[in-house]
Design an enzyme around this catalytic site. Structure first.
Site, PDB file in Angstrom:
ATOM      1  N   ASN A  68       0.825  -1.200   0.000  1.00 19.39           N
ATOM      2  CA  ASN A  68       0.000   0.000   0.000  1.00 19.39           C
ATOM      3  C   ASN A  68       0.864   1.256   0.000  1.00 19.39           C
ATOM      4  O   ASN A  68       2.066   1.209   0.254  1.00 19.39           O
ATOM      5  CB  ASN A  68      -0.917   0.016   1.224  1.00 19.39           C
ATOM      6  CG  ASN A  68      -1.969  -1.064   1.184  1.00 19.39           C
ATOM      7  OD1 ASN A  68      -2.518  -1.372   0.129  1.00 19.39           O
ATOM      8  ND2 ASN A  68      -2.254  -1.657   2.332  1.00 19.39           N
ATOM      9  N   CYS A  77      -5.493  -8.015  -3.072  1.00 23.24           N
ATOM     10  CA  CYS A  77      -6.061  -6.832  -3.712  1.00 23.24           C
ATOM     11  C   CYS A  77      -6.742  -7.285  -4.991  1.00 23.24           C
ATOM     12  O   CYS A  77      -6.073  -7.688  -5.942  1.00 23.24           O
ATOM     13  CB  CYS A  77      -4.966  -5.814  -4.013  1.00 23.24           C
ATOM     14  SG  CYS A  77      -5.558  -4.383  -4.940  1.00 23.24           S
ATOM     15  N   GLY A  78      -8.070  -7.250  -4.999  1.00 20.33           N
ATOM     16  CA  GLY A  78      -8.810  -7.747  -6.147  1.00 20.33           C
ATOM     17  C   GLY A  78      -8.597  -6.940  -7.409  1.00 20.33           C
ATOM     18  O   GLY A  78      -8.432  -7.501  -8.502  1.00 20.33           O
ATOM     19  N   ASN A  79      -8.610  -5.607  -7.292  1.00 25.30           N
ATOM     20  CA  ASN A  79      -8.372  -4.771  -8.464  1.00 25.30           C
ATOM     21  C   ASN A  79      -6.948  -4.953  -8.980  1.00 25.30           C
ATOM     22  O   ASN A  79      -6.704  -4.985 -10.185  1.00 25.30           O
ATOM     23  CB  ASN A  79      -8.624  -3.301  -8.125  1.00 25.30           C
ATOM     24  CG  ASN A  79     -10.090  -3.017  -7.849  1.00 25.30           C
ATOM     25  OD1 ASN A  79     -10.977  -3.580  -8.460  1.00 25.30           O
ATOM     26  ND2 ASN A  79     -10.340  -2.129  -6.897  1.00 25.30           N
ATOM     27  N   ASN A 201     -10.956  -2.434   6.698  1.00 25.26           N
ATOM     28  CA  ASN A 201     -11.583  -1.673   5.614  1.00 25.26           C
ATOM     29  C   ASN A 201     -13.055  -1.452   5.948  1.00 25.26           C
ATOM     30  O   ASN A 201     -13.728  -2.376   6.418  1.00 25.26           O
ATOM     31  CB  ASN A 201     -11.471  -2.444   4.293  1.00 25.26           C
ATOM     32  CG  ASN A 201     -10.035  -2.740   3.916  1.00 25.26           C
ATOM     33  OD1 ASN A 201      -9.258  -1.843   3.628  1.00 25.26           O
ATOM     34  ND2 ASN A 201      -9.672  -4.019   3.913  1.00 25.26           N
ATOM     35  N   CYS A 228     -12.217  -0.718  -4.156  1.00 29.51           N
ATOM     36  CA  CYS A 228     -11.444  -1.771  -3.493  1.00 29.51           C
ATOM     37  C   CYS A 228     -12.061  -3.098  -3.920  1.00 29.51           C
ATOM     38  O   CYS A 228     -13.239  -3.357  -3.645  1.00 29.51           O
ATOM     39  CB  CYS A 228     -11.490  -1.604  -1.981  1.00 29.51           C
ATOM     40  SG  CYS A 228     -10.749  -2.990  -1.070  1.00 29.51           S
ATOM     41  N   THR A 230     -11.613  -6.368  -3.063  1.00 34.16           N
ATOM     42  CA  THR A 230     -12.102  -7.302  -2.048  1.00 34.16           C
ATOM     43  C   THR A 230     -13.302  -6.717  -1.304  1.00 34.16           C
ATOM     44  O   THR A 230     -14.201  -7.451  -0.886  1.00 34.16           O
ATOM     45  CB  THR A 230     -10.996  -7.691  -1.051  1.00 34.16           C
ATOM     46  OG1 THR A 230     -10.466  -6.522  -0.419  1.00 34.16           O
ATOM     47  CG2 THR A 230      -9.872  -8.442  -1.752  1.00 34.16           C
TER      48      THR A 230
END
Length: 325
Positions: A68, A77-79, A201, A228, A230
Site C-alpha cells: 500500500n 487486492c482484487g483490483n 476496511n 477496493c 475485495t
C-alpha cells in the site's frame, strides 16, 4: 537503480506494476516498504494507491505481492489481481492462470469486455472467513453478521468478513452516504482503538436495484479509494445475504471509479466471489530510485492513450446510470 514500471488501474484503483518474474529487485523487505512510500506519494502528476510486485512462483503461473501507499503489505487486492492477471496472461500467452497471493492461490481468466475496448478479467476472491478472529477483532462475539455495534454507531447494522482482507460493511441509504459517518467510523477503527488492532476496511453499500449496488470504501493504509476489489466482493456477498438473493447471483457493483461485476457463489461446500472488471494500462515509465537519499526521478511516459480514452468513455456511461437512479 532504474526500475521499469507500468501504471495500471482496476476501477481507477491505481498501481505501479513491477515485473520481477525473471529477477527480483536487489532490495530488502524494508526497502520495498520504503519504495512504496516514496513512489506512491501523491503529487499533481505522480503517485498511486500501491505497488504490485509480480514475481515467479514455484507452484503457480506467478506470484503477486501488493504494498500500500503507506508502506504496509496487504494480503490481497482484487483490483490489483486483475491487472497482474492481465500482465501475466499476455506475458505467458495464457487466458487462464493461477496466481499465488499471500493467503491463497487464486484463479484468473480473461473475460469478454465489460465495455467496448476495455480489457476485462475475472479473478477469484477467497477464502471467505466469518470468524472475528480472522479480522482480527478483539471481541467475545464469534461472528458479526447483521449486528449493531453501539461503540461505532447507534443505528447502523454491520457485517464483518475477511476475504481474506478484513472488511466491516453496512448497507445504508443515500442520506447516510452524504454524511461524515463513514469517515468518522473508518478513522476510528484504523487509528488506535481497542477493537481492531490491525485496522479494517470500512464499506458502505447503497442498494440501487434488484441486482445492482453502489459501494464506497475507506481502505486501511489508503483512505477513501476509487474502488477496493475485495471490498466490492465482500459487499456483494453481504447484499446477497441481506436481500435474500439467489445463491449464484451476479451483481453490477458501481463505485466512485467505475463499475465491476461480482458473481457470488454462496454454496454449501464453499463460498467465494468472482470479481470481473477492467485491467487498464495507463503508461510505461522508468523510475530512477535512490532509496538511501530518498530521491525518485520519474522518467518520460509512454502512454496507452487508447486504453485511457476507452475507460473514460466507460466512466461517463457509468455516471449516467448512477445519476438516473
Amino acid at each position: 537503480m532504474d526500475i521499469q514500471v507500468i501504471k495500471v488501474h482496476g476501477s481507477n484503483n491505481d498501481f505501479y506494476l513491477i515485473d520481477e518474474m525473471n529477477e527480483n529487485l536487489p532490495i530488502t523487505e524494508e526497502e520495498r516498504s520504503a519504495l512504496s512510500l516514496a513512489v506512491c506519494r501523491r503529487t499533481k502528476e505522480e503517485g498511486a494507491d500501491g505497488i504490485l510486485f509480480v514475481q515467479a512462483s514455484s507452484t503457480c503461473d506467478a506470484k503477486m505481492r501488493i504494498f500500500n501507499s503507506d508502506g504496509t503489505e496487504a494480503s490481497m487486492c482484487g483490483n490489483g489481481l486483475r491487472c497482474v492477471g492481465r500482465y501475466v496472461s499476455e506475458k505467458l500467452g495464457k487466458d487462464q492462470l493461477v496466481i499465488e497471493t499471500m493467503k491463497a492461490d487464486l484463479a484468473v481468466r480473461k473475460e469478454a469486455e465489460i465495455f467496448p475496448d476495455i480489457p476485462t478479467y475475472r479473478v477469484e476472491i477467497s477464502p471467505v472467513l466469518k470468524s472475528t478472529k480472522a479480522l482480527p477483532m478483539n471481541t467475545d462475539m464469534g461472528e458479526i453478521i447483521h449486528e449493531r455495534l453501539p461503540f461505532l454507531d447507534d443505528e447502523l447494522i454491520f457485517t464483518a468478513l475477511s476475504v481474506p482482507n478484513p472488511h466491516l460493511i453496512s448497507i445504508v441509504g443515500k442520506e447516510v452516504l452524504a454524511t461524515d459517518k463513514q469517515e468518522r467510523i473508518a478513522k476510528y477503527v484504523n487509528g488506535e482503538n481497542e477493537w481492531f488492532p490491525d485496522g479494517v476496511n470500512v464499506s458502505f453499500i447503497n442498494v440501487m436495484g434488484d441486482q445492482s449496488i453502489f459501494v464506497r470504501t475507506y481502505e486501511r493504509g489508503v483512505g477513501f479509494t476509487n474502488a477496493c476489489g475485495t471490498a466490492m466482493s465482500a459487499s456483494s456477498l453481504v447484499t446477497k445475504w441481506e436481500e435474500n438473493l439467489e445463491d449464484e447471483v451476479l451483481l453490477d457493483v458501481y463505485n466512485p471509479g467505475g463499475m465491476v461485476k461480482c458473481h457470488v457463489h454462496d454454496l454449501p461446500e464453499k463460498t467465494w466471489i468472482d470479481l470481473i472488471g477492467n485491467a487498464t494500462y495507463e503508461y510505461k515509465q522508468t523510475l530512477t530510485v535512490d532509496l538511501e537519499a530518498k530521491k525518485i526521478h520519474f522518467g518520460e511516459r509512454e502512454s496507452f492513450e487508447n486504453e485511457t480514452k476507452a475507460y473514460d468513455a466507460f466512466v461517463s456511461h457509468v455516471k449516467k446510470i448512477i445519476e438516473a437512479i
